[in-house]
Enzyme design. Structure first.
Site, PDB file in Angstrom:
ATOM      1  N   PHE A 193      -3.103  38.657  43.734  1.00  0.00           N
ATOM      2  CA  PHE A 193      -3.988  39.742  43.289  1.00  0.00           C
ATOM      3  C   PHE A 193      -5.244  39.186  42.612  1.00  0.00           C
ATOM      4  CE2 PHE A 193      -0.351  41.938  44.480  1.00  0.00           C
ATOM      5  CZ  PHE A 193      -0.706  43.252  44.711  1.00  0.00           C
ATOM      6  N   GLU A 247       9.967  52.458  42.058  1.00  0.00           N
ATOM      7  CA  GLU A 247       9.921  51.646  43.276  1.00  0.00           C
ATOM      8  C   GLU A 247       8.710  50.709  43.228  1.00  0.00           C
ATOM      9  OE1 GLU A 247      12.123  51.327  45.935  1.00  0.00           O
ATOM     10  OE2 GLU A 247      10.702  49.683  46.076  1.00  0.00           O
ATOM     11  N   PHE A 248       8.907  49.465  43.670  1.00  0.00           N
ATOM     12  CA  PHE A 248       7.813  48.496  43.627  1.00  0.00           C
ATOM     13  C   PHE A 248       7.458  47.963  45.019  1.00  0.00           C
ATOM     14  CE2 PHE A 248      10.050  48.376  39.579  1.00  0.00           C
ATOM     15  CZ  PHE A 248       9.015  48.656  38.703  1.00  0.00           C
ATOM     16  N   CYS A 254      -1.165  54.462  45.800  1.00  0.00           N
ATOM     17  CA  CYS A 254      -0.542  54.249  44.486  1.00  0.00           C
ATOM     18  C   CYS A 254      -1.511  53.860  43.374  1.00  0.00           C
ATOM     19  CB  CYS A 254       0.543  53.185  44.605  1.00  0.00           C
ATOM     20  SG  CYS A 254       1.957  53.794  45.526  1.00  0.00           S
ATOM     21  N   ALA A 301     -11.140  38.490  45.565  1.00  0.00           N
ATOM     22  CA  ALA A 301     -12.250  39.441  45.402  1.00  0.00           C
ATOM     23  C   ALA A 301     -12.495  40.184  46.711  1.00  0.00           C
ATOM     24  CB  ALA A 301     -13.501  38.690  44.985  1.00  0.00           C
ATOM     25  N   GLU A 353       3.590  48.700  50.824  1.00  0.00           N
ATOM     26  CA  GLU A 353       3.476  49.138  52.214  1.00  0.00           C
ATOM     27  C   GLU A 353       3.059  47.926  53.039  1.00  0.00           C
ATOM     28  OE1 GLU A 353       1.019  52.633  52.664  1.00  0.00           O
ATOM     29  OE2 GLU A 353       2.155  53.652  51.115  1.00  0.00           O
TER      30      GLU A 353
HETATM   31  P1  NAD Z   1       4.929  60.259  51.224  1.00  0.00           P
HETATM   32  O1  NAD Z   1       3.883  61.289  51.045  1.00  0.00           O
HETATM   33  O2  NAD Z   1       4.776  59.224  52.266  1.00  0.00           O
HETATM   34  O3  NAD Z   1       6.340  60.972  51.474  1.00  0.00           O
HETATM   35  C1  NAD Z   1       6.801  62.084  50.780  1.00  0.00           C
HETATM   36  C2  NAD Z   1       7.754  62.844  51.683  1.00  0.00           C
HETATM   37  O4  NAD Z   1       8.372  63.891  50.921  1.00  0.00           O
HETATM   38  C3  NAD Z   1       7.080  63.538  52.868  1.00  0.00           C
HETATM   39  O5  NAD Z   1       7.750  63.176  54.063  1.00  0.00           O
HETATM   40  C4  NAD Z   1       7.233  65.030  52.582  1.00  0.00           C
HETATM   41  O6  NAD Z   1       7.364  65.797  53.752  1.00  0.00           O
HETATM   42  C5  NAD Z   1       8.509  65.032  51.757  1.00  0.00           C
HETATM   43  N1  NAD Z   1       8.687  66.217  50.904  1.00  0.00           N
HETATM   44  C6  NAD Z   1       7.795  66.858  50.120  1.00  0.00           C
HETATM   45  N2  NAD Z   1       8.374  67.909  49.512  1.00  0.00           N
HETATM   46  C7  NAD Z   1       9.662  67.926  49.902  1.00  0.00           C
HETATM   47  C8  NAD Z   1      10.767  68.766  49.618  1.00  0.00           C
HETATM   48  N3  NAD Z   1      10.663  69.821  48.781  1.00  0.00           N
HETATM   49  N4  NAD Z   1      11.955  68.502  50.200  1.00  0.00           N
HETATM   50  C9  NAD Z   1      12.090  67.455  51.043  1.00  0.00           C
HETATM   51  N5  NAD Z   1      11.065  66.616  51.353  1.00  0.00           N
HETATM   52  C10 NAD Z   1       9.881  66.860  50.789  1.00  0.00           C
HETATM   53  O7  NAD Z   1       5.105  59.572  49.794  1.00  0.00           O
HETATM   54  P2  NAD Z   1       5.441  58.039  49.477  1.00  0.00           P
HETATM   55  O8  NAD Z   1       4.248  57.187  49.723  1.00  0.00           O
HETATM   56  O9  NAD Z   1       6.736  57.691  50.099  1.00  0.00           O
HETATM   57  O10 NAD Z   1       5.625  58.131  47.896  1.00  0.00           O
HETATM   58  C11 NAD Z   1       6.730  58.772  47.301  1.00  0.00           C
HETATM   59  C12 NAD Z   1       6.724  58.450  45.823  1.00  0.00           C
HETATM   60  O11 NAD Z   1       6.951  57.058  45.630  1.00  0.00           O
HETATM   61  C13 NAD Z   1       5.428  58.768  45.111  1.00  0.00           C
HETATM   62  O12 NAD Z   1       5.694  59.230  43.820  1.00  0.00           O
HETATM   63  C14 NAD Z   1       4.724  57.430  45.051  1.00  0.00           C
HETATM   64  O13 NAD Z   1       3.837  57.330  43.966  1.00  0.00           O
HETATM   65  C15 NAD Z   1       5.889  56.482  44.876  1.00  0.00           C
HETATM   66  N6  NAD Z   1       5.652  55.127  45.385  1.00  0.00           N
HETATM   67  C16 NAD Z   1       5.019  54.943  46.557  1.00  0.00           C
HETATM   68  C17 NAD Z   1       4.830  53.652  47.049  1.00  0.00           C
HETATM   69  C18 NAD Z   1       4.101  53.418  48.340  1.00  0.00           C
HETATM   70  O14 NAD Z   1       3.754  52.268  48.615  1.00  0.00           O
HETATM   71  N7  NAD Z   1       3.855  54.425  49.164  1.00  0.00           N
HETATM   72  C19 NAD Z   1       5.301  52.544  46.324  1.00  0.00           C
HETATM   73  C20 NAD Z   1       5.974  52.783  45.131  1.00  0.00           C
HETATM   74  C21 NAD Z   1       6.142  54.071  44.661  1.00  0.00           C
END
Ligand code: NAD
Length: 458
Positions: A277, A165-166, A288, A280, A169
Site C-alpha cells: 500500500f 471481513e478483510f 470499501c 503512488a 476483491e
Molecule cells: P454486495 O453489494 O456485493 O452484496 C450484497 C448482497 O446482499 C447483494 O447480492 C444483495 O442482493 C443482497 N441483499 C440485499 N438485501 C438483502 C436482503 N434483505 N436479503 C437477502 N439478500 C440481500 O456487497 P459486498 O461487497 O459483498 O459487501 C457486503 C458487506 O461486506 C458490506 O458491508 C461491505 O462493506 C463489507 N465488505 C466488503 C468487502 C469487499 O471487498 N466487497 C470487503 C470487506 C467487507
C-alpha cells in the site's frame, strides 16, 4: 456446522462457498431472484478468480444450496451471517437499511434453539447491540401478527457476534483460506466458542496454500462487539491513509525531481513501514475504502471529535483523481475536442467491481471539459457492463482503443497491460502520449516506441 449466509455479493458468496468447502453445510440466501436463479444453475453473479469452480464442486457435494427463503435458512442453521451491503449515504454515514431488513426478518423466523447471528457486513460501531434490538423487534412483530401481545417469552435464544471481513476483491478466495487474522467480537463466550469451532479448519491452515501451511495457526482476535467493529474501520482507514500519504509524497517528488518509485522502495524496506500500500497513483476507490473512511469520520463527528487526519486522507485522494487532468492539459493542452483512451475501468485489477472507481470520476471530468472518452478494460469490455459509463465508448480491444486517441491514461493496473505493443499503439494514435496513473508500465519500452511517458511522481 449448519450455516446460513444472507447476501451473496463479493463477501457473502465467497464466505458461503469457502465455509462449505471446509466441510460446513451452507445455505446462501439472496433476495435478488435473478442472482439466486443464476447461482442455482452453477454460475457466479460476480467475477472472482477461482470462485466458480469451487462453487460448483461444493454444490455437487451437496453442502451448498441457494434460496431466496429466509425462513428456510433460519430453520436449518445454527450460525447466521448477515453479509448484505452497507453503502454510503450522502451524509457519509452508512446506509444500514439492508442489515436492518435482514435482522428483522431473522427475528420474524426465530423459533427455537440457540443461534449465533454474525455481522459480517461492515457496520457502524454500536451496530451489534442495535442488531440484537432489531431481531427482538422482529420476534415481537411476529408474535403480534400471530395474535399475541408481542412480549411473550420466545423459546429461541441468540447472541450477536461481529466478525468483520478483510478479504480483497480479486483475491477473495485466496484471502479467505489464508487470512492474516480472524476477528470475533461478542459479549458472550458461547457464541465466541461456536465461531472458533466454525473457523478451526482455517485457523489450522488445513485448506490454505502450501507455503502458508508451514506458518503458525491463524491468530484469532477475540474481543467485545464495539472493538471488533472498530478494528474493521481502523484497518481500512489506515490503509487508505497510507496510500494518500505516498500520493502526497509523489506530488512533492514531481516538483523536486525525485522518483517516488525509488522513494517507496527506500522507505518500504523499513520493517516499521512495510512496502504494501505504498504505490503512488490515481488514489483509492472501490466499494470499501471511500465509504468506510467517511463512515468513521461521521461516527467521530457524532461523538464530537473531528477526525482531521482522516479528512485530509480523503481530500488528498479527491485531488489525486483529478491530477490526471492537469497532466493531460500539460501534454495536449486544450482537452475540448480531443480523444482520451482509458486503459482499465474497474477500481482494481481482477475484479468486475466498478463501485467508486477512479475511472468514473475521470470520465465525468473529461466529458465536462469536452473530450471524447474511449476505454478498454479486460473484464468490462467482455461483459458489456455499462453502469456509470454513459459518457464513454467501451472498446473491445486495444487497437480500437488507440485508434485516433490524443492520449492514453492507464487507470487500472491489469497484468495484461504489461504486454502492450507500444509501436502498434503509437501508429494508431494522433499523439503518442501516455499517462501512467499507476506507475506500472514499462517506461523504456513506451519511450522507445516514441511515446511521451508521464508517471505519478515518477
Ligand atoms: P454486495 O453489494 O456485493 O452484496 C450484497 C448482497 O446482499 C447483494 O447480492 C444483495 O442482493 C443482497 N441483499 C440485499 N438485501 C438483502 C436482503 N434483505 N436479503 C437477502 N439478500 C440481500 O456487497 P459486498 O461487497 O459483498 O459487501 C457486503 C458487506 O461486506 C458490506 O458491508 C461491505 O462493506 C463489507 N465488505 C466488503 C468487502 C469487499 O471487498 N466487497 C470487503 C470487506 C467487507
Amino acid at each position: 456446522m449448519r450455516v446460513c449466509v444472507i447476501g451473496t455479493g463479493y463477501v457473502g458468496l465467497v464466505t458461503g462457498v469457502c465455509l462449505s468447502h471446509i466441510g460446513h453445510k451452507v445455505i446462501c440466501i439472496d433476495n435478488n431472484e435473478e442472482k439466486v436463479k443464476l447461482m442455482k444453475s452453477g454460475q457466479t453473479p460476480i467475477y472472482e478468480p477461482g470462485l466458480s469452480d469451487l462453487m460448483q464442486s461444493c454444490m455437487k457435494s451437496g453442502k451448498l444450496e441457494f434460496t431466496t427463503d429466509l425462513g428456510y435458512g433460519v430453520d436449518n442453521s445454527d450460525i447466521l451471517f448477515i453479509a448484505v451491503g452497507t453503502p454510503a449515504l450522502p451524509t457519509g454515514d452508512s446506509d444500514t437499511r439492508y442489515v436492518e431488513a435482514v435482522a428483522r426478518g431473522i427475528g420474524a423466523h426465530l423459533k427455537e434453539g440457540y443461534k449465533v447471528i454474525v455481522n459480517k457486513s461492515t457496520v457502524p460501531i454500536g451496530s451489534g447491540d442495535w442488531v440484537q434490538m432489531i431481531v427482538l423487534d422482529g420476534v415481537s412483530e411476529r408474535q403480534k401478527a400471530e395474535g399475541g401481545s408481542g412480549s411473550e417469552e420466545i423459546s429461541a435464544e441468540f447472541d450477536v457476534v461481529s466478525n468483520p471481513e478483510f478479504l480483497r476483491e480479486g483475491s477473495a478466495v485466496f484471502d479467505t483460506f489464508n487470512p492474516d487474522r480472524i476477528v470475533l467480537g461478542s459479549n458472550n463466550q458461547k457464541a465466541l466458542d461456536m465461531m472458533a469451532e466454525l473457523y478451526q479448519p482455517l485457523v489450522d491452515r488445513t485448506f490454505g496454500e502450501e507455503e502458508y501451511k508451514e506458518l503458525p495457526p491463524v491468530p484469532i482476535v477475540m474481543t467485545d462487539l464495539n472493538s471488533a467493529e472498530m478494528i474493521k474501520y481502523a484497518a481500512n482507514s489506515f490503509l487508505a491513509t497510507k496510500i494518500s500519504f505516498i500520493n502526497e509524497i509523489a506530488n512533492i517528488c514531481d516538483r523536486v525531481g525525485a522518483d517516488v518509485v525509488q522513494v517507496s522502495k527506500g522507505i518500504g524496506l523499513d520493517s516499521r513501514i512495510g512496502s504494501k500500500f505504498l504505490q503512488a497513483g490515481l488514489g483509492w476507490g472501490g466499494s470499501c475504502f471511500p465509504k468506510d473512511v467517511s463512515a468513521l469520520i461521521h461516527t467521530a463527528d457524532d461523538y464530537n471529535y473531528e477526525a482531521e487526519l482522516l479528512k485530509s486522507a480523503v481530500n488528498v485522494n479527491k485531488r489525486q483523481r483529478l491530477l490526471v487532468l492537469e497532466k493531460l492539459q500539460q501534454e495536449i493542452k486544450i482537452l475540448k475536442g480531443k480523444t482520451v483512451g482509458l486503459l482499465g475501468l474497474t477500481f482494481k485489477p481482477d475484479t468486475d467491481d466498478m463501485r467508486d472507481a477512479p475511472a468514473l470520476d475521470l470520465i465525468e471530468q473529461l466529458h465536462r471539459l469536452g473530450a471524447k472518452v474511449k476505454a478498454y478494460d479486460p473484464i468490462v469490455s467482455q461483459t458489456g457492463m455499462r453502469h456509470g459509463l454513459a459518457n464513454a465508448i467501451v472498446e473491445t480491444d486495444l487497437d480500437r482503443l488507440a485508434d485516433g486517441c490524443d492520449a492514453l491514461v492507464l487507470v487500472t493496473d491489469w497484468e495484461q497491460f504489461r504486454k502492450i505493443d507500444y509501436e502498434q499503439m503509437a501508429k494508431l494514435m494522433n499523439h503518442a502520449v501516455i499517462i501512467d496513473g499507476r506507475n506500472f508500465l514499462d517506461r523504456q519500452a513506451a519511450e522507445k516506441a516514441g511515446f511521451r511517458y508521464v508517471g505519478i511522481g515518477h
